[in-house]
Design a protein around this motif. Structure first.
Motif, PDB file in Angstrom:
ATOM      1  N   LYS A  45       4.962 -26.033   5.309  1.00  0.00           N
ATOM      2  CA  LYS A  45       6.216 -26.791   5.159  1.00  0.00           C
ATOM      3  C   LYS A  45       7.402 -25.844   5.005  1.00  0.00           C
ATOM      4  O   LYS A  45       7.311 -24.863   4.260  1.00  0.00           O
ATOM      5  CB  LYS A  45       6.152 -27.672   3.893  1.00  0.00           C
ATOM      6  CG  LYS A  45       5.122 -28.782   3.963  1.00  0.00           C
ATOM      7  CD  LYS A  45       5.776 -30.003   4.567  1.00  0.00           C
ATOM      8  CE  LYS A  45       4.834 -31.052   5.064  1.00  0.00           C
ATOM      9  NZ  LYS A  45       3.822 -31.500   4.193  1.00  0.00           N
ATOM     10  N   PRO A  46       8.525 -26.143   5.685  1.00  0.00           N
ATOM     11  CA  PRO A  46       9.673 -25.238   5.578  1.00  0.00           C
ATOM     12  C   PRO A  46      10.250 -25.174   4.165  1.00  0.00           C
ATOM     13  O   PRO A  46      10.454 -26.209   3.523  1.00  0.00           O
ATOM     14  CB  PRO A  46      10.709 -25.838   6.544  1.00  0.00           C
ATOM     15  CG  PRO A  46      10.217 -27.161   6.954  1.00  0.00           C
ATOM     16  CD  PRO A  46       8.760 -27.240   6.626  1.00  0.00           C
ATOM     17  N   GLN A  47      10.469 -23.968   3.696  1.00  0.00           N
ATOM     18  CA  GLN A  47      11.168 -23.752   2.428  1.00  0.00           C
ATOM     19  C   GLN A  47      12.092 -22.544   2.615  1.00  0.00           C
ATOM     20  O   GLN A  47      11.958 -21.784   3.564  1.00  0.00           O
ATOM     21  CB  GLN A  47      10.181 -23.497   1.281  1.00  0.00           C
ATOM     22  CG  GLN A  47       9.361 -24.733   0.918  1.00  0.00           C
ATOM     23  CD  GLN A  47       8.744 -24.637  -0.478  1.00  0.00           C
ATOM     24  OE1 GLN A  47       9.242 -23.944  -1.342  1.00  0.00           O
ATOM     25  NE2 GLN A  47       7.653 -25.348  -0.686  1.00  0.00           N
ATOM     26  N   LEU A  48      13.009 -22.356   1.668  1.00  0.00           N
ATOM     27  CA  LEU A  48      14.015 -21.306   1.808  1.00  0.00           C
ATOM     28  C   LEU A  48      13.601 -20.076   1.015  1.00  0.00           C
ATOM     29  O   LEU A  48      13.515 -20.117  -0.213  1.00  0.00           O
ATOM     30  CB  LEU A  48      15.364 -21.835   1.324  1.00  0.00           C
ATOM     31  CG  LEU A  48      15.811 -23.111   2.059  1.00  0.00           C
ATOM     32  CD1 LEU A  48      17.104 -23.659   1.469  1.00  0.00           C
ATOM     33  CD2 LEU A  48      15.971 -22.853   3.547  1.00  0.00           C
TER      34      LEU A  48
ATOM     35  N   CYS B  63      15.164 -17.470   0.297  1.00  0.00           N
ATOM     36  CA  CYS B  63      16.171 -16.896  -0.611  1.00  0.00           C
ATOM     37  C   CYS B  63      16.106 -17.533  -1.987  1.00  0.00           C
ATOM     38  O   CYS B  63      16.707 -17.027  -2.930  1.00  0.00           O
ATOM     39  CB  CYS B  63      17.577 -17.021  -0.027  1.00  0.00           C
ATOM     40  SG  CYS B  63      18.228 -18.701   0.021  1.00  0.00           S
ATOM     41  N   LEU B  64      15.410 -18.688  -2.111  1.00  0.00           N
ATOM     42  CA  LEU B  64      15.316 -19.363  -3.410  1.00  0.00           C
ATOM     43  C   LEU B  64      13.868 -19.458  -3.889  1.00  0.00           C
ATOM     44  O   LEU B  64      13.512 -20.376  -4.613  1.00  0.00           O
ATOM     45  CB  LEU B  64      15.925 -20.780  -3.318  1.00  0.00           C
ATOM     46  CG  LEU B  64      17.392 -20.881  -2.883  1.00  0.00           C
ATOM     47  CD1 LEU B  64      17.865 -22.335  -2.891  1.00  0.00           C
ATOM     48  CD2 LEU B  64      18.293 -20.052  -3.794  1.00  0.00           C
ATOM     49  N   LEU B  65      13.025 -18.525  -3.454  1.00  0.00           N
ATOM     50  CA  LEU B  65      11.630 -18.543  -3.911  1.00  0.00           C
ATOM     51  C   LEU B  65      11.307 -17.207  -4.552  1.00  0.00           C
ATOM     52  O   LEU B  65      11.754 -16.158  -4.067  1.00  0.00           O
ATOM     53  CB  LEU B  65      10.682 -18.761  -2.724  1.00  0.00           C
ATOM     54  CG  LEU B  65      10.710 -20.142  -2.064  1.00  0.00           C
ATOM     55  CD1 LEU B  65       9.912 -20.109  -0.760  1.00  0.00           C
ATOM     56  CD2 LEU B  65      10.146 -21.213  -2.996  1.00  0.00           C
ATOM     57  N   LEU B  66      10.517 -17.242  -5.612  1.00  0.00           N
ATOM     58  CA  LEU B  66      10.052 -15.999  -6.222  1.00  0.00           C
ATOM     59  C   LEU B  66       8.597 -15.774  -5.825  1.00  0.00           C
ATOM     60  O   LEU B  66       7.757 -16.655  -6.027  1.00  0.00           O
ATOM     61  CB  LEU B  66      10.152 -16.079  -7.752  1.00  0.00           C
ATOM     62  CG  LEU B  66      11.551 -16.063  -8.356  1.00  0.00           C
ATOM     63  CD1 LEU B  66      11.466 -16.116  -9.875  1.00  0.00           C
ATOM     64  CD2 LEU B  66      12.323 -14.824  -7.912  1.00  0.00           C
TER      65      LEU B  66
ATOM     66  N   THR C 164      13.540 -11.942  -4.693  1.00  0.00           N
ATOM     67  CA  THR C 164      13.213 -13.180  -3.982  1.00  0.00           C
ATOM     68  C   THR C 164      12.219 -12.881  -2.860  1.00  0.00           C
ATOM     69  O   THR C 164      12.062 -11.729  -2.429  1.00  0.00           O
ATOM     70  CB  THR C 164      14.463 -13.818  -3.348  1.00  0.00           C
ATOM     71  OG1 THR C 164      15.003 -12.897  -2.391  1.00  0.00           O
ATOM     72  CG2 THR C 164      15.512 -14.155  -4.394  1.00  0.00           C
TER      73      THR C 164
ATOM     74  N   ALA D 106      17.939 -30.503   9.786  1.00  0.00           N
ATOM     75  CA  ALA D 106      19.228 -30.742   9.118  1.00  0.00           C
ATOM     76  C   ALA D 106      19.587 -29.649   8.115  1.00  0.00           C
ATOM     77  O   ALA D 106      20.755 -29.496   7.769  1.00  0.00           O
ATOM     78  CB  ALA D 106      19.212 -32.100   8.417  1.00  0.00           C
ATOM     79  N   GLY D 107      18.611 -28.866   7.672  1.00  0.00           N
ATOM     80  CA  GLY D 107      18.920 -27.816   6.708  1.00  0.00           C
ATOM     81  C   GLY D 107      19.201 -26.470   7.367  1.00  0.00           C
ATOM     82  O   GLY D 107      19.334 -25.462   6.677  1.00  0.00           O
TER      83      GLY D 107
ATOM     84  N   GLU E 126      22.184 -16.872   1.098  1.00  0.00           N
ATOM     85  CA  GLU E 126      21.410 -16.581  -0.124  1.00  0.00           C
ATOM     86  C   GLU E 126      21.541 -17.668  -1.176  1.00  0.00           C
ATOM     87  O   GLU E 126      21.193 -17.461  -2.333  1.00  0.00           O
ATOM     88  CB  GLU E 126      21.863 -15.253  -0.743  1.00  0.00           C
ATOM     89  CG  GLU E 126      21.451 -14.078   0.085  1.00  0.00           C
ATOM     90  CD  GLU E 126      20.566 -13.140  -0.690  1.00  0.00           C
ATOM     91  OE1 GLU E 126      19.833 -13.632  -1.570  1.00  0.00           O
ATOM     92  OE2 GLU E 126      20.610 -11.941  -0.420  1.00  0.00           O
ATOM     93  N   LEU E 127      22.096 -18.818  -0.834  1.00  0.00           N
ATOM     94  CA  LEU E 127      22.333 -19.871  -1.827  1.00  0.00           C
ATOM     95  C   LEU E 127      21.719 -21.208  -1.421  1.00  0.00           C
ATOM     96  O   LEU E 127      22.048 -22.246  -1.991  1.00  0.00           O
ATOM     97  CB  LEU E 127      23.842 -20.060  -2.043  1.00  0.00           C
ATOM     98  CG  LEU E 127      24.581 -18.861  -2.636  1.00  0.00           C
ATOM     99  CD1 LEU E 127      26.086 -19.088  -2.576  1.00  0.00           C
ATOM    100  CD2 LEU E 127      24.148 -18.599  -4.073  1.00  0.00           C
ATOM    101  N   GLY E 128      20.867 -21.210  -0.403  1.00  0.00           N
ATOM    102  CA  GLY E 128      20.212 -22.460  -0.034  1.00  0.00           C
ATOM    103  C   GLY E 128      21.000 -23.330   0.918  1.00  0.00           C
ATOM    104  O   GLY E 128      20.630 -24.474   1.151  1.00  0.00           O
ATOM    105  N   GLU E 129      22.077 -22.801   1.485  1.00  0.00           N
ATOM    106  CA  GLU E 129      22.943 -23.673   2.273  1.00  0.00           C
ATOM    107  C   GLU E 129      22.803 -23.534   3.774  1.00  0.00           C
ATOM    108  O   GLU E 129      23.196 -24.436   4.516  1.00  0.00           O
ATOM    109  CB  GLU E 129      24.402 -23.427   1.882  1.00  0.00           C
ATOM    110  CG  GLU E 129      24.656 -23.897   0.465  1.00  0.00           C
ATOM    111  CD  GLU E 129      26.039 -23.608  -0.070  1.00  0.00           C
ATOM    112  OE1 GLU E 129      26.907 -23.238   0.734  1.00  0.00           O
ATOM    113  OE2 GLU E 129      26.223 -23.754  -1.285  1.00  0.00           O
TER     114      GLU E 129
END
Ligand SMILES: Cc1cc2nc3c(=O)[nH]c(=O)nc-3n(C[C@H](O)[C@H](O)[C@H](O)COP(=O)(O)OP(=O)(O)OC[C@H]3O[C@@H](n4cnc5c(N)ncnc54)[C@H](O)[C@@H]3O)c2cc1C
Ligand code: SF4
Ligand code: FES
Ligand code: FES
Lengths: 159, 310
Positions: free
Chosen positions: A60-63, A65-68, A27, A135-136, A46-49
């Protein structure tokens, strides 16, 4: 174990083109921390939570742990290490330090980046808009009030 | 390519549903086929809107035209997961999102200790052991709304291209929940409306900032003056597919959307919903709350100007 497939990638991280040879299944979070020593991006669920691994992709914010990384060539990746300008901290970082908006600090890199993206789009966010933008991102220490105040203070200084 | 690689390959769009599930070994694959090549535009026409499958949930929820004309859809997209996930998650991925169950959305070690179930690695259902099928819950927020807005999806696969109603994408089976062929890619969604359509989506979840729905109501109503000409009410998270409340739709036809009518329609709509004890919070309470979400969604459309969010 099956052979691990490695790929050569060029990633744009904090404005710098970086060439890497990494396993294709890793990741972005793992590549940033383990292959690029950019350990400011934190490992949480590691699960998007939880949001502690937040980075900016094209602003833009992204996670992470969930991107390759294999899907991110040509995109602008910003991590917390890219937030300060040389030795000048970003106004959000200054406000967080002044108001004590970080306690253990584990959520802070992700929150700072999500807040930066918000302020770039909306220089005068209401408190509810700040809440929504963050919120995330979970924080287990501060109770959020100081974080919201710090974002408001930085917004004021940035205007 | 998907047809050649077979069941050990999966498509990935935003990865926000698939990657956590790969980490928990709910899927085991040799290859992932990235869908980054899918277009990402929203095309507005007078009586319909075509949304490419690669459009992110954030994009759909902020699109001005969708907010004005298909407000229920924009609301549903804006209520999926959390802001950073909506920047990556796509509307195509949300239509295909896996069904959920408390016994399935767990790590491999947890599932091994509890005993595997028939959705993955086992042979019985742990929620309803005497049942031969899986009851995992359809948990997409946008699918019910796409159905309520008479949505059509375009599928492209090895055997060509076809268009079908969104309802026809799903089966009443928590395990094999999609009716499409595994090698078919959703390429776009077409939402349709008349000038007098109003729509709304109301969602119930534990934490308003991130969680999956545990009940939801997608409502689209077409008015003739102040009377309901036609309407569709579709429920999320109460069955293995988006459940349409047909009796309530019939009941509303020709009536005015006033308080007592709304209350009765919501009562009728909640009847077919039979949540099982496999999602967050108690299933008795979830069953009771179905009436409330339907009532709120209908109240919202009754106060709206055509197509505007209430
Ligand atoms: C913490 C958390 C909270 C979440 N909360 C919600 C929620 O409240 N509501 C909700 O609905 N979802 C929720 N999700 C799930 C997910 O984020 C969304 O459903 C999202 O829309 C999935 O889109 P994606 O592009 O990331 O799909 P992916 O993860 O890439 O794919 C999901 C599935 O669809 C298939 N697929 C994807 N695109 C296509 C296509 N175009 N054609 C054919 N097959 C395709 C994939 O093969 C995979 O099986 C949550 C996820 C997390 C991690
Ligand atoms: S409903 Fe039953 S078979 Fe389906 S995932 Fe849950 S326990 Fe497994
Ligand atoms: S580590 Fe990525 S969201 Fe928690
Ligand atoms: S400061 Fe500790 S988690 Fe936020």
């Amino acid at each position: 174990m099956r052979d691990v497939e490695r790929v050569v990638l060029i990633l744009d991280v904090n404005g710098e083109a970086r060439q890497l040879l990494v396993p294709s299944h890793k990741t972005l979070l793992e590549v940033l921390r383990e292959d690029m020593q950019l350990t400011g991006t934190k490992h949480g669920c590691e699960l998007g939570e939880c949001g502690t691994c937040t980075v900016l992709i094209d602003g833009k914010p992204q996670l992470s742990c969930l991107l390759l990384p294999i899907q991110l060539e040509g995109r602008a990746i910003t991590t917390i290490e890219g937030m300060a300008n040389g030795s000048d901290l970003h106004p959000l970082q200054v406000a967080f330090a002044e108001l004590g908006a970080a306690q253990c600090g584990y959520c802070t890199p992700g929150i700072l980046l999500a807040a930066r993206s918000l302020l770039e789009e909306n220089p005068r966010p209401t408190r509810d808009e700040i809440r929504e933008a963050l919120a995330g991102n979970l924080c287990r220490c501060t109770g959020y009030t100081k974080i919201l105040q710090a974002v408001e203070l930085a917004a004021e200084r940035l205007r | 390519m998907a047809a050649e690689l077979g069941p050990r390959a999966m498509f990935v769009a935003g990865g926000t549903d698939l990657f956590p599930k790969l980490k928990r070994r709910q899927f085991e694959v040799d290859s992932l086929i990235g869908l980054d090549f899918l277009p990402r535009a929203i095309r507005n026409r007078s009586d319909e809107c075509v949304i490419d499958a690669g459009v992110t949930l954030a994009h759909a929820s902020h699109d001005p035209h969708l907010n004005e004309r298909f407000s229920g859809y924009a609301q549903a997209a804006g209520h999926v997961s959390s802001p950073p996930l909506r920047n990556a998650g796509t509307i195509g991925g949300n239509l295909c999102v896996d069904t959920r169950c408390n016994y399935y959305d767990m790590t491999y070690e947890w599932r091994k200790a509890a005993g595997f179930c028939l959705k993955k690695d086992g042979d019985i259902c742990l929620v309803a052991p005497s049942s031969p099928r899986c009851w995992a819950v359809s948990s997409s927020d946008t699918a019910p709304m796409a159905i309520a807005l008479d949505g059509l999806v375009t599928l492209v696969g090895a055997s060509g291209e076809r268009e079908l109603p969104v309802t026809a994408l799903y089966r009443d089976d928590g395990d094999r929940y999609m009716a499409k062929q595994p090698d078919e890619v959703v390429t776009c969604l077409r939402l349709r409306r008349s000038l007098n359509t109003r729509s709304a989506y109301v969602k119930l979840r534990r934490r308003g900032s991130i969680d999956f729905p545990i009940a939801g109501a997608a409502v689209a109503v077409e008015l003739d003056g102040d009377r309901v000409e036609s309407c569709r009410i579709v429920l999320s998270a109460v069955a293995s597919y988006p459940l349409e409340a047909k009796a309530a739709e019939e009941f509303l036809k020709g009536r005015r959307l006033q308080e007592d009518v709304i209350r009765e329609a919501a009562e009728i709509a909640s009847k077919p919903a039979k949540p099982l004890d496999n999602a967050d919070l108690s299933h008795f309470w979830r069953k009771r709350m179905v009436r409330v979400v339907v009532e709120q969604a209908l109240a919202r459309v009754s106060d709206q100007q055509p197509g505007l969010d209430g």
